[in-house]
Design a protein around this motif. Structure first.
Motif, PDB file in Angstrom:
ATOM      1  N   VAL A  99       0.831  -1.210   0.000  1.00 53.57           N
ATOM      2  CA  VAL A  99       0.000   0.000   0.000  1.00 53.57           C
ATOM      3  C   VAL A  99       0.862   1.255   0.000  1.00 53.57           C
ATOM      4  CG1 VAL A  99      -1.608   1.366   1.392  1.00 53.57           C
ATOM      5  CG2 VAL A  99      -2.031  -1.081   1.027  1.00 53.57           C
ATOM      6  N   GLU A 100       1.858   1.301   0.869  1.00 53.79           N
ATOM      7  CA  GLU A 100       2.673   2.513   0.961  1.00 53.79           C
ATOM      8  C   GLU A 100       3.594   2.675  -0.246  1.00 53.79           C
ATOM      9  OE1 GLU A 100       2.008   4.877   2.964  1.00 53.79           O
ATOM     10  OE2 GLU A 100       0.502   3.644   3.962  1.00 53.79           O
ATOM     11  N   THR A 102       2.816   1.827  -3.276  1.00 54.77           N
ATOM     12  CA  THR A 102       1.954   2.337  -4.339  1.00 54.77           C
ATOM     13  C   THR A 102       1.636   3.806  -4.134  1.00 54.77           C
ATOM     14  OG1 THR A 102       0.988   0.148  -4.643  1.00 54.77           O
ATOM     15  CG2 THR A 102      -0.246   2.020  -5.524  1.00 54.77           C
ATOM     16  N   ARG A 103       1.282   4.186  -2.925  1.00 60.90           N
ATOM     17  CA  ARG A 103       0.966   5.588  -2.655  1.00 60.90           C
ATOM     18  C   ARG A 103       2.156   6.493  -2.960  1.00 60.90           C
ATOM     19  NH1 ARG A 103      -2.130   4.423   3.102  1.00 60.90           N
ATOM     20  NH2 ARG A 103      -4.175   3.869   2.216  1.00 60.90           N
ATOM     21  N   LEU A 129      -4.471  -4.372  -3.298  1.00 56.38           N
ATOM     22  CA  LEU A 129      -4.778  -3.733  -4.584  1.00 56.38           C
ATOM     23  C   LEU A 129      -6.245  -3.336  -4.680  1.00 56.38           C
ATOM     24  CD1 LEU A 129      -2.740  -3.047  -6.827  1.00 56.38           C
ATOM     25  CD2 LEU A 129      -1.902  -4.724  -5.184  1.00 56.38           C
ATOM     26  N   LEU A 132      -6.255  -0.050  -2.897  1.00 58.42           N
ATOM     27  CA  LEU A 132      -5.572   0.987  -3.662  1.00 58.42           C
ATOM     28  C   LEU A 132      -6.395   1.447  -4.854  1.00 58.42           C
ATOM     29  CD1 LEU A 132      -2.051  -0.605  -3.390  1.00 58.42           C
ATOM     30  CD2 LEU A 132      -2.642   1.693  -2.563  1.00 58.42           C
ATOM     31  N   ARG A 133      -7.035   0.516  -5.522  1.00 58.83           N
ATOM     32  CA  ARG A 133      -7.859   0.893  -6.668  1.00 58.83           C
ATOM     33  C   ARG A 133      -9.088   1.679  -6.212  1.00 58.83           C
ATOM     34  NH1 ARG A 133      -6.737  -0.706 -11.450  1.00 58.83           N
ATOM     35  NH2 ARG A 133      -8.912  -0.709 -12.137  1.00 58.83           N
ATOM     36  N   GLU A 135      -9.012   3.759  -3.920  1.00 61.02           N
ATOM     37  CA  GLU A 135      -8.475   5.095  -3.669  1.00 61.02           C
ATOM     38  C   GLU A 135      -8.193   5.861  -4.961  1.00 61.02           C
ATOM     39  OE1 GLU A 135      -6.103   4.087   0.535  1.00 61.02           O
ATOM     40  OE2 GLU A 135      -4.986   4.528  -1.300  1.00 61.02           O
ATOM     41  N   HIS A 137      -5.977   4.726  -7.418  1.00 56.51           N
ATOM     42  CA  HIS A 137      -4.651   4.461  -7.982  1.00 56.51           C
ATOM     43  C   HIS A 137      -4.761   3.516  -9.178  1.00 56.51           C
ATOM     44  CE1 HIS A 137      -2.671   6.523  -4.723  1.00 56.51           C
ATOM     45  NE2 HIS A 137      -3.320   5.792  -3.841  1.00 56.51           N
TER      46      HIS A 137
END
Length: 243
Positions: A99-100, A102-103, A129, A132-133, A135, A137
């Motif tokens: 997560v981090e 990717t951010r 994922l 993240l998606r 969010e 991303h």
């Protein structure tokens, strides 16, 4: 000995040369036992090779030459904890790392793909994922899976390592393990760990492994990964799918 091509590596870049909005491939592996004949970083070696060769194949794509990030070399390998040398960070820590990463990457990268070489990371990547998606991303993941391959440290992975890093394979120490299919083994593996099923840590049989078979397997893995990245059809877990 086989040599990987040399697509752009993130670690080799200077910041002014890093393209904004590009594609970044992040290999994800593990540090865990692979029987008495394969190195502990086998999954990482395979994931890195697939990512590098995928980047080379996509060099002229819409995102320009992809960058290959340093591999995440520790994964969720609790089922291998009964063997010395295994280092597992578990699902929660791996999830936080994915997560981090990717951010942070998303501050300048346009698209991010995690290339996973260890089956034990699957549930973590699905959850990470999906979050993240949600969010916003543009990120996804894909697995290095050889259709019909055996489960762990058997003929499939031994062939891949004979192709990629033959000097690190100890064929004289190779032994057969439990050869039952993974779906049959999985409930026992989850409940009791690999050691309870196979004293050697092997799930499969390395006999007959060859570098040529490994070359063909790697070519298939790269072809699948290129196809999935190009099609870009992630499911609700962030897994890249074949259209």
């Amino acid at each position: 000995m086989s040599k990987d091509p040399a697509p752009p590596a993130l670690t080799d870049a200077v910041w002014p040369a890093v393209p904004s909005g590009g594609l970044v491939l992040v290999p994800v592996g593990s540090t865990e036992q692979h029987g008495p004949h394969l190195p502990l970083d086998t999954d990482t070696v395979v994931a890195r090779a697939v990512a590098r060769r995928t980047a080379d194949a996509l060099a002229t794509g819409p995102y320009g030459p992809p960058l290959v990030a340093p591999a995440v070399a520790y994964g969720a390998s609790g089922e291998h904890a009964g063997f010395p040398g295994t280092v597992s960070i578990g699902h929660e820590a791996l999830r936080a790392v994915v997560v981090e990463l990717t951010r942070s990457l998303a501050l300048w990268a346009g698209r991010i793909v995690f290339v996973n070489g260890h089956g034990g990371n699957t549930a973590t990547l699905d959850g990470a994922l999906a979050l993240l998606r949600s969010e916003g991303h543009d990120a996804a993941w894909t697995a290095c899976e050889v259709p019909g391959g055996d489960a762990h440290a058997g003929r499939t992975e031994t062939s891949l390592l004979l192709h990629l890093e033959p000097g690190r394979v100890h064929l004289d120490a190779a032994v057969a393990g439990d050869t039952r299919p993974l779906p049959v083994l999985l409930p026992e593996l989850m409940a009791r760990g690999v050691r309870a099923v196979s004293a050697s840590g092997v799930l499969g049989d390395p006999a007959g492994a060859t570098a040529d078979e490994g070359r063909r397997a790697l070519t298939a893995l790269v072809s699948t990964t290129v196809r999935r990245v190009t099609a870009w059809a992630p499911d609700d877990r962030g897994r890249l799918t074949d259209r």
